[in-house]
Design an enzyme around this catalytic site. Structure first.
Site, PDB file in Angstrom:
ATOM      1  CB  CYS A  43      -0.915  -0.031   1.214  1.00 57.64           C
ATOM      2  SG  CYS A  43      -1.623   1.566   1.667  1.00 57.64           S
ATOM      3  CB  CYS A 386      -3.856   2.373 -11.960  1.00 58.75           C
ATOM      4  SG  CYS A 386      -4.664   3.116 -10.525  1.00 58.75           S
TER       5      CYS A 386
END
Length: 474
Positions: A43, A386
């Protein structure tokens, strides 16, 4: 200084406790107060928090402990506490979850916030010296004076202090014969433009005390910093950025603040909050959010307005010592004559690909076209999820390239302002803006395979899909 803490961590080990499924309950129960970060190693937000968290743990050593749980390893514990995003921070007391951590994500902010979690929510005052010591601080103080320890008003006061201890400082004395609560502004912010002490005059209840504190705690023009910014920015906020330094130059700092306050008194009843902030502390944010670089700073305050709806304005005229330029700026703001500042990448010279590239300056034209359905992805260039989605999203665009009623689009949300009715907290975030309903975009929560998107659009599209594919692929 954060680099120093990272060096110490690498050389001598971490002051952050590492706990997991096997020992969570036992180790958490061993602490009166404990801050726990639930994280995932991949993260990006967790990685940015890590040095701040390490620094805070070192500075808080001996006062309150900080711990972390790797949710990719200890999924059982993370699931038990409802962790759905990273990082999630929670405060535990004597082994039980007490509250979510709602404070800043900087070392200074974490230290300040967690110090308020230790000890009683309201500090007992036993002498005038105790009172003077308590209120001689850089934060406002809420002090209650009561007739004795059995006072029902004291009980309500302590309920309020317990509920609001995360944000405000409380103290009380039981040596008076009457009940009285005073909100005392920090000495360095005393000004002729407002009272330095505000008396609570309503009937005693936890609700009325909360309301009184929240309405008065910051005063006419507080000092915006990393600890209180989230609270202040819940309102429409005008901020004067300059060299704010109440330690080394309080007189010079208040020189400009008083000029802001003089003008603020004329507009304080119109729904706008005022603050001063240190240019250097917010330099990175000013460049990111308002396009203001180092050359824009100087001796004179730089004025911005940020509304709850996400609209941003910059005062173009130079700040004048008589306050006239600020007064003119505010008159234009309330009259609706100011042009909003919008952060936007340049408009692409060519935009003929299967996925339309959006920038803030073209969002209205493309996404809010009332005749077209638009699926829009908000992404970050550094985001691994993404990057994994990109070929599938491109394939989706290719399959729908012959459909005149649907647009597949994407926007770099780190380089362009996101419209306020799109809530983007992580990446990628995908929304569907149907034709004729542009004020009600729908967050896409489905799978991220091409077939998932097509199935969703079959159900939600205003017009039947036109696909460049065979029926077997449908």
């Amino acid at each position: 200084i954060k680099d120093l803490f990272v060096f110490i961590y690498l050389a001598y080990g971490s002051d952050v406790l590492e706990i997991g499924d096997a020992d969570f309950e036992v180790r958490v129960a061993a602490h009166d107060t404990l801050l726990v970060e639930f994280f995932a190693p991949w993260c990006g937000h967790c990685q940015r928090l890590a040095p701040e968290y390490e620094a805070a743990a070192t500075r808080l050593k001996g006062t309150v402990s900080l711990a972390k749980v790797d949710c990719t390893v200890s999924s059982e514990t993370c699931g038990r506490f409802g962790v759905s995003g990273y990082p999630t921070l929670k405060i535990f007391r004597n082994g039980e979850e007490a509250s979510s951590y709602e404070g800043p994500r900087t070392a200074d902010g974490i230290v300040s916030y967690m110090k308020k979690q230790v000890g009683p929510s309201s500090v007992p005052l036993r002498s005038e010296a105790d009172l003077n010591s308590f209120i001689n601080t850089f934060d406002a103080s809420v002090v209650g004076f009561f007739s004795g320890t059995e006072s029902p008003q004291l009980a309500e006061f302590l309920k309020a202090s317990s509920a609001l201890r995360d944000s405000y400082r409380f103290a009380h004395s039981t040596d008076l014969r009457i009940g009285c609560v005073l909100l005392i502004r920090p000495p360095h912010l005393n000004s002729k433009f407002e009272e330095s002490v505000v008396k609570f005059t309503e009937s005693f209840s936890t609700y009325s005390l909360r309301t009184f504190i929240k309405d008065n705690i910051f005063g006419l023009c507080p000092h915006l910093n990393s600890e209180n910014r989230d609270i202040l920015r819940a309102s429409d906020l005008l901020t004067a950025y300059y060299d704010v330094d109440y330690v080394r130059n309080p007189k010079g700092t208040n020189y400009w603040r008083n000029r802001v306050m003089k003008v603020a008194t004329q507009f304080q009843s119109r729904g706008l909050t005022f603050a001063v902030a240190d240019w250097e502390e917010f330099q990175e944010e000013l460049e990111e959010e308002f396009g203001l670089g180092l050359s824009d700073g100087g001796e004179l305050p730089v004025i911005t307005i940020r509304t709850r709806a996400g609209h941003k304005y910059i005062m173009q005229e130079e700040f004048t010592r008589d306050g006239k330029s600020l007064e003119n700026f505010l008159e234009d703001y309330f009259a609706g004559r100011l042009k909003r500042y919008v952060k936007s990448e340049p408009i692409p010279e060519s935009n003929d690909g299967p996925v339309k590239v959006l920038v803030a300056d073209t969002f209205e034209e493309i996404v809010n076209n009332p005749e077209k359905d638009v699926l829009v992805e908000f992404y970050a260039p550094w985001c691994g999820h993404c990057k994994n989605l990109e070929p599938k999203y491109t394939e989706l665009g290719e399959k729908l390239s012959g459909n005149p009623n649907i647009v597949i689009a994407k926007m770099d949300a780190t380089a362009n302002d996101v419209p306020p009715n799109y809530d983007v907290q992580g990446f990628p975030t995908i929304y569907f803006a149907p034709a004729g309903q542009k004020d009600q975009p729908r967050k896409y929560e489905g799978g991220r395979e091409v077939i998932d998107f097509i199935s969703y659009l079959k159900k939600e599209a205003t017009n039947p899909l036109v696909l460049h594919t065979s029926r077997d692929d449908l």
